[in-house]
Design a protein around this motif. Structure first.
Motif, PDB file in Angstrom:
ATOM      1  N   ILE A 131       0.842  -1.208   0.000  1.00  0.00           N
ATOM      2  CA  ILE A 131       0.000   0.000   0.000  1.00  0.00           C
ATOM      3  C   ILE A 131       0.871   1.250   0.000  1.00  0.00           C
ATOM      4  CG2 ILE A 131      -1.637   1.341   1.391  1.00  0.00           C
ATOM      5  CD1 ILE A 131      -2.857  -1.380   2.229  1.00  0.00           C
ATOM      6  N   SER A 132       1.894   1.267   0.832  1.00  0.00           N
ATOM      7  CA  SER A 132       2.804   2.409   0.885  1.00  0.00           C
ATOM      8  C   SER A 132       3.539   2.583  -0.439  1.00  0.00           C
ATOM      9  CB  SER A 132       3.796   2.222   2.031  1.00  0.00           C
ATOM     10  OG  SER A 132       4.691   3.290   2.096  1.00  0.00           O
ATOM     11  N   PHE A 133       3.948   1.486  -1.049  1.00  0.00           N
ATOM     12  CA  PHE A 133       4.636   1.521  -2.339  1.00  0.00           C
ATOM     13  C   PHE A 133       3.732   2.120  -3.415  1.00  0.00           C
ATOM     14  CE2 PHE A 133       6.311  -0.320  -6.260  1.00  0.00           C
ATOM     15  CZ  PHE A 133       7.673  -0.157  -6.101  1.00  0.00           C
ATOM     16  N   ILE A 134       2.475   1.706  -3.451  1.00  0.00           N
ATOM     17  CA  ILE A 134       1.530   2.235  -4.442  1.00  0.00           C
ATOM     18  C   ILE A 134       1.261   3.712  -4.199  1.00  0.00           C
ATOM     19  CG2 ILE A 134      -0.874   2.112  -5.238  1.00  0.00           C
ATOM     20  CD1 ILE A 134      -0.694  -0.937  -4.836  1.00  0.00           C
ATOM     21  N   LEU A 135       1.005   4.097  -2.956  1.00  0.00           N
ATOM     22  CA  LEU A 135       0.763   5.518  -2.648  1.00  0.00           C
ATOM     23  C   LEU A 135       1.981   6.370  -2.973  1.00  0.00           C
ATOM     24  CD1 LEU A 135      -1.148   5.265   0.752  1.00  0.00           C
ATOM     25  CD2 LEU A 135      -2.083   5.963  -1.468  1.00  0.00           C
ATOM     26  N   GLY A 136       3.167   5.875  -2.664  1.00  0.00           N
ATOM     27  CA  GLY A 136       4.383   6.612  -2.979  1.00  0.00           C
ATOM     28  C   GLY A 136       4.600   6.760  -4.468  1.00  0.00           C
ATOM     29  N   SER A 137       4.305   5.710  -5.227  1.00  0.00           N
ATOM     30  CA  SER A 137       4.458   5.784  -6.675  1.00  0.00           C
ATOM     31  C   SER A 137       3.463   6.763  -7.293  1.00  0.00           C
ATOM     32  CB  SER A 137       4.272   4.400  -7.293  1.00  0.00           C
ATOM     33  OG  SER A 137       5.243   3.514  -6.803  1.00  0.00           O
ATOM     34  N   LEU A 138       2.259   6.807  -6.744  1.00  0.00           N
ATOM     35  CA  LEU A 138       1.255   7.735  -7.258  1.00  0.00           C
ATOM     36  C   LEU A 138       1.598   9.190  -6.936  1.00  0.00           C
ATOM     37  CD1 LEU A 138      -2.024   5.772  -6.459  1.00  0.00           C
ATOM     38  CD2 LEU A 138      -0.997   6.158  -8.705  1.00  0.00           C
ATOM     39  N   THR A 139       2.284   9.437  -5.835  1.00  0.00           N
ATOM     40  CA  THR A 139       2.618  10.816  -5.435  1.00  0.00           C
ATOM     41  C   THR A 139       4.067  11.169  -5.733  1.00  0.00           C
ATOM     42  OG1 THR A 139       3.169  10.098  -3.201  1.00  0.00           O
ATOM     43  CG2 THR A 139       0.905  10.825  -3.589  1.00  0.00           C
ATOM     44  N   LEU A 140       4.727  10.398  -6.563  1.00  0.00           N
ATOM     45  CA  LEU A 140       6.135  10.646  -6.853  1.00  0.00           C
ATOM     46  C   LEU A 140       6.343  11.919  -7.671  1.00  0.00           C
ATOM     47  CD1 LEU A 140       8.886   9.416  -6.293  1.00  0.00           C
ATOM     48  CD2 LEU A 140       8.659   8.078  -8.361  1.00  0.00           C
ATOM     49  N   TYR A 141       5.412  12.230  -8.538  1.00  0.00           N
ATOM     50  CA  TYR A 141       5.529  13.412  -9.388  1.00  0.00           C
ATOM     51  C   TYR A 141       4.431  14.413  -9.051  1.00  0.00           C
ATOM     52  CZ  TYR A 141       8.706  10.665 -12.228  1.00  0.00           C
ATOM     53  OH  TYR A 141       9.760   9.903 -12.654  1.00  0.00           O
ATOM     54  N   ASP A 142       4.773  15.679  -9.103  1.00  0.00           N
ATOM     55  CA  ASP A 142       3.798  16.761  -8.936  1.00  0.00           C
ATOM     56  C   ASP A 142       3.178  17.010 -10.300  1.00  0.00           C
ATOM     57  OD1 ASP A 142       2.278  18.901  -8.243  1.00  0.00           O
ATOM     58  OD2 ASP A 142       3.938  20.172  -7.575  1.00  0.00           O
ATOM     59  N   ILE A 143       1.962  16.546 -10.504  1.00  0.00           N
ATOM     60  CA  ILE A 143       1.303  16.617 -11.806  1.00  0.00           C
ATOM     61  C   ILE A 143       1.036  18.069 -12.214  1.00  0.00           C
ATOM     62  CG2 ILE A 143      -0.766  15.940 -13.092  1.00  0.00           C
ATOM     63  CD1 ILE A 143      -0.779  13.386 -11.439  1.00  0.00           C
ATOM     64  N   GLN A 144       0.851  18.984 -11.258  1.00  0.00           N
ATOM     65  CA  GLN A 144       0.604  20.381 -11.594  1.00  0.00           C
ATOM     66  C   GLN A 144       1.861  21.033 -12.183  1.00  0.00           C
ATOM     67  OE1 GLN A 144      -0.830  22.025  -7.946  1.00  0.00           O
ATOM     68  NE2 GLN A 144      -2.828  21.014  -8.121  1.00  0.00           N
ATOM     69  N   LYS A 145       3.040  20.646 -11.740  1.00  0.00           N
ATOM     70  CA  LYS A 145       4.282  21.226 -12.260  1.00  0.00           C
ATOM     71  C   LYS A 145       4.745  20.495 -13.512  1.00  0.00           C
ATOM     72  CE  LYS A 145       6.249  22.958  -7.955  1.00  0.00           C
ATOM     73  NZ  LYS A 145       7.384  22.848  -7.038  1.00  0.00           N
ATOM     74  N   PHE A 146       4.649  19.169 -13.498  1.00  0.00           N
ATOM     75  CA  PHE A 146       5.134  18.363 -14.617  1.00  0.00           C
ATOM     76  C   PHE A 146       3.968  17.568 -15.189  1.00  0.00           C
ATOM     77  CE2 PHE A 146       8.573  18.559 -11.442  1.00  0.00           C
ATOM     78  CZ  PHE A 146       9.507  19.277 -12.169  1.00  0.00           C
ATOM     79  N   PRO A 147       3.763  17.654 -16.486  1.00  0.00           N
ATOM     80  CA  PRO A 147       2.644  16.904 -17.079  1.00  0.00           C
ATOM     81  C   PRO A 147       2.961  15.422 -17.275  1.00  0.00           C
ATOM     82  CG  PRO A 147       3.759  18.173 -18.766  1.00  0.00           C
ATOM     83  CD  PRO A 147       4.409  18.524 -17.468  1.00  0.00           C
ATOM     84  N   ILE A 148       4.072  14.942 -16.734  1.00  0.00           N
ATOM     85  CA  ILE A 148       4.422  13.534 -16.877  1.00  0.00           C
ATOM     86  C   ILE A 148       4.170  12.805 -15.563  1.00  0.00           C
ATOM     87  CG2 ILE A 148       6.160  13.956 -18.644  1.00  0.00           C
ATOM     88  CD1 ILE A 148       8.271  13.621 -16.397  1.00  0.00           C
ATOM     89  N   GLY A 149       4.161  11.532 -15.605  1.00  0.00           N
ATOM     90  CA  GLY A 149       3.991  10.724 -14.408  1.00  0.00           C
ATOM     91  C   GLY A 149       4.273   9.267 -14.722  1.00  0.00           C
ATOM     92  N   LEU A 150       4.086   8.431 -13.774  1.00  0.00           N
ATOM     93  CA  LEU A 150       4.267   7.001 -13.971  1.00  0.00           C
ATOM     94  C   LEU A 150       2.955   6.380 -14.416  1.00  0.00           C
ATOM     95  CD1 LEU A 150       6.369   6.036 -10.834  1.00  0.00           C
ATOM     96  CD2 LEU A 150       7.164   6.210 -13.172  1.00  0.00           C
ATOM     97  N   SER A 151       3.054   5.406 -15.283  1.00  0.00           N
ATOM     98  CA  SER A 151       1.879   4.687 -15.739  1.00  0.00           C
ATOM     99  C   SER A 151       1.282   3.895 -14.574  1.00  0.00           C
ATOM    100  CB  SER A 151       2.283   3.736 -16.873  1.00  0.00           C
ATOM    101  OG  SER A 151       1.267   2.815 -17.129  1.00  0.00           O
ATOM    102  N   LYS A 152      -0.025   3.938 -14.453  1.00  0.00           N
ATOM    103  CA  LYS A 152      -0.680   3.206 -13.365  1.00  0.00           C
ATOM    104  C   LYS A 152      -0.492   1.703 -13.505  1.00  0.00           C
ATOM    105  CE  LYS A 152      -4.111   6.703 -12.151  1.00  0.00           C
ATOM    106  NZ  LYS A 152      -3.219   7.764 -12.512  1.00  0.00           N
ATOM    107  N   SER A 153      -0.424   1.206 -14.726  1.00  0.00           N
ATOM    108  CA  SER A 153      -0.187  -0.230 -14.912  1.00  0.00           C
ATOM    109  C   SER A 153       1.239  -0.604 -14.495  1.00  0.00           C
ATOM    110  CB  SER A 153      -0.450  -0.638 -16.361  1.00  0.00           C
ATOM    111  OG  SER A 153       0.418   0.050 -17.232  1.00  0.00           O
ATOM    112  N   LEU A 154       2.199   0.303 -14.722  1.00  0.00           N
ATOM    113  CA  LEU A 154       3.565   0.059 -14.271  1.00  0.00           C
ATOM    114  C   LEU A 154       3.635   0.035 -12.746  1.00  0.00           C
ATOM    115  CD1 LEU A 154       6.641  -0.165 -14.899  1.00  0.00           C
ATOM    116  CD2 LEU A 154       6.698   2.321 -14.662  1.00  0.00           C
ATOM    117  N   ILE A 155       2.966   0.982 -12.107  1.00  0.00           N
ATOM    118  CA  ILE A 155       2.939   1.048 -10.641  1.00  0.00           C
ATOM    119  C   ILE A 155       2.314  -0.217 -10.072  1.00  0.00           C
ATOM    120  CG2 ILE A 155       1.932   2.240  -8.665  1.00  0.00           C
ATOM    121  CD1 ILE A 155       2.148   4.824 -10.333  1.00  0.00           C
ATOM    122  N   LEU A 156       1.149  -0.601 -10.605  1.00  0.00           N
ATOM    123  CA  LEU A 156       0.448  -1.784 -10.106  1.00  0.00           C
ATOM    124  C   LEU A 156       1.268  -3.053 -10.345  1.00  0.00           C
ATOM    125  CD1 LEU A 156      -2.174  -2.577  -8.717  1.00  0.00           C
ATOM    126  CD2 LEU A 156      -3.161  -2.933 -10.968  1.00  0.00           C
TER     127      LEU A 156
END
Length: 181
Positions: free
Chosen positions: A66-91
């Motif tokens: 759970i901590s790993f998933i939450l951390g992966s989802l909050t790794l990037y600031d979406i408001q500053k950077f329009p990129i992020g990690l794929s949810k399928s990659l995180i899962l």
């Protein structure tokens, strides 16, 4: 976290407290989003590694995933950077890492319940063959070794199969295979 320190248990308070503390630091903007994501990922990995040595019945691994998933989802600031990690990659990463630790923990638990194979405890239940007349003492061969033995089931003749009931020093207490003591 205070609950876990005041009454140590299987780790539920520590897992919930650690994740909640990092999420609170994130929501109060004490630490930046990417730092919170990194700390949550590290907490997840640490919790999964701890579950190998601490008997928490998988609570630490579930909290780590759970901590790993939450951390992966909050790794990037979406408001500053329009990129992020794929949810399928995180899962996929979270489930494969969690699956590995479940396998590792399952192996450790299975080994704990495995029958002892060495020492006095490992001799009990082994079968052998009488080398001399056992009335009540004589010699038997168990695992290629010659042992003094005392029969608990009357006379046993050379060649008869015997089962080890008990080990007392260098003497085995045996009974004829198929007979109850």
């Amino acid at each position: 976290i205070i609950y876990e320190f005041s009454s140590p248990g299987i780790g539920f308070g520590a897992v919930l407290g650690g994740i909640s503390l990092l999420l609170a630091l994130l929501s109060f903007q004490i630490i930046p989003i990417n730092m919170a994501g990194l700390l949550l990922i590290l907490l997840g990995v640490v919790l999964m590694f701890l579950d190998i040595w601490v008997s928490s019945f998988g609570i630490l691994t579930v909290g780590g995933v759970i901590s790993f998933i939450l951390g992966s989802l909050t790794l990037y600031d979406i408001q500053k950077f329009p990129i992020g990690l794929s949810k399928s990659l995180i899962l996929g990463a979270a489930l494969s890492t969690g699956g590995f630790f479940v396998f590792a923990i399952g192996s450790v638990v299975k080994i704990q319940f495995k029958k002892v194979t060495t020492g006095k405890e490992g001799m009990r239940g082994l079968t052998g063959e009488a080398r001399s007349i056992l009335k009540p003492s004589g010699e038997i061969c168990v695992r290629g070794e010659i042992w003094k033995r005392i029969s608990q089931s009357g006379t046993i003749y050379p060649g008869d199969p015997v089962e080890v009931e008990k080990v007392e020093g260098n003497t085995l207490r045996v009974s004829k295979l198929g007979q109850e003591v």
